[in-house]
Motif scaffolding. Structure first.
Motif, PDB file in Angstrom:
ATOM      1  N   GLN A 117      11.600  -1.422  -2.732  1.00 35.92           N
ATOM      2  CA  GLN A 117      11.308  -1.113  -1.375  1.00 35.92           C
ATOM      3  C   GLN A 117      11.609  -2.215  -0.316  1.00 35.92           C
ATOM      4  OE1 GLN A 117       7.492   1.103  -2.717  1.00 35.92           O
ATOM      5  NE2 GLN A 117       7.952   1.724  -0.699  1.00 35.92           N
TER       6      GLN A 117
ATOM      7  N   GLN B 240       0.681  -1.180   0.072  1.00 40.45           N
ATOM      8  CA  GLN B 240       0.045  -0.028  -0.053  1.00 40.45           C
ATOM      9  C   GLN B 240       0.883   1.326   0.029  1.00 40.45           C
ATOM     10  OE1 GLN B 240      -2.808  -0.170   3.229  1.00 40.45           O
ATOM     11  NE2 GLN B 240      -4.329  -1.277   2.067  1.00 40.45           N
ATOM     12  N   ASP B 241       2.151   1.253   0.699  1.00 44.97           N
ATOM     13  CA  ASP B 241       2.846   2.373   0.587  1.00 44.97           C
ATOM     14  C   ASP B 241       3.852   2.456  -0.655  1.00 44.97           C
ATOM     15  OD1 ASP B 241       4.310   0.359   1.377  1.00 44.97           O
ATOM     16  OD2 ASP B 241       5.622   1.225   2.922  1.00 44.97           O
ATOM     17  N   ASN B 242       3.273   2.063  -1.716  1.00 46.96           N
ATOM     18  CA  ASN B 242       3.967   1.763  -3.082  1.00 46.96           C
ATOM     19  C   ASN B 242       4.470   3.225  -3.357  1.00 46.96           C
ATOM     20  OD1 ASN B 242       5.413   1.224  -5.412  1.00 46.96           O
ATOM     21  ND2 ASN B 242       3.759  -0.552  -5.663  1.00 46.96           N
ATOM     22  N   LYS B 243       5.609   3.484  -3.922  1.00 47.26           N
ATOM     23  CA  LYS B 243       6.137   4.820  -4.286  1.00 47.26           C
ATOM     24  C   LYS B 243       6.472   4.781  -5.807  1.00 47.26           C
ATOM     25  CE  LYS B 243       8.084   5.511   0.284  1.00 47.26           C
ATOM     26  NZ  LYS B 243       9.287   5.688   1.104  1.00 47.26           N
TER      27      LYS B 243
END
Length: 94
Positions: free
Chosen positions: A87, A18-21
């Protein structure tokens, strides 16, 4: 005897990426790749500093080409693949 219940798709935990950048890093790499901002955003401080040093010594030509290539690579990967590669596994270059 234990029976298994059918799993409901709506009741499953959300994917862990979900915290994909991916989009932010891809756009920053394409637009500001020579400054290595996308490296700093991913937490790669050493790679970001190396990119800045390369920018100073080559007037930005080499590092902007590297940034453009990395931005395209970032944006063409799936969200899960980007998350796992950059990541989780911390792959610093390409």
């Amino acid at each position: 005897m234990e029976t298994t219940r059918p799993t409901e798709e709506w009741n499953q935990p959300a994917p862990q990426y979900q915290d994909n950048k991916k989009v932010a890093c891809g756009i920053l790499a394409i637009l500001l790749g020579s400054f290595g901002i996308h490296k700093f955003l991913l937490g790669y401080t050493n790679e970001g500093i190396i990119t800045l040093v390369i920018t100073v010594f080559t007037c930005g030509t080499v590092s902007s080409i590297i940034g453009l290539i990395e931005g395209i690579i970032y944006l063409t990967k799936s969200d899960e693949e980007f998350f796992q590669t950059y990541q989780v596994n911390k792959k610093g270059w390409f």
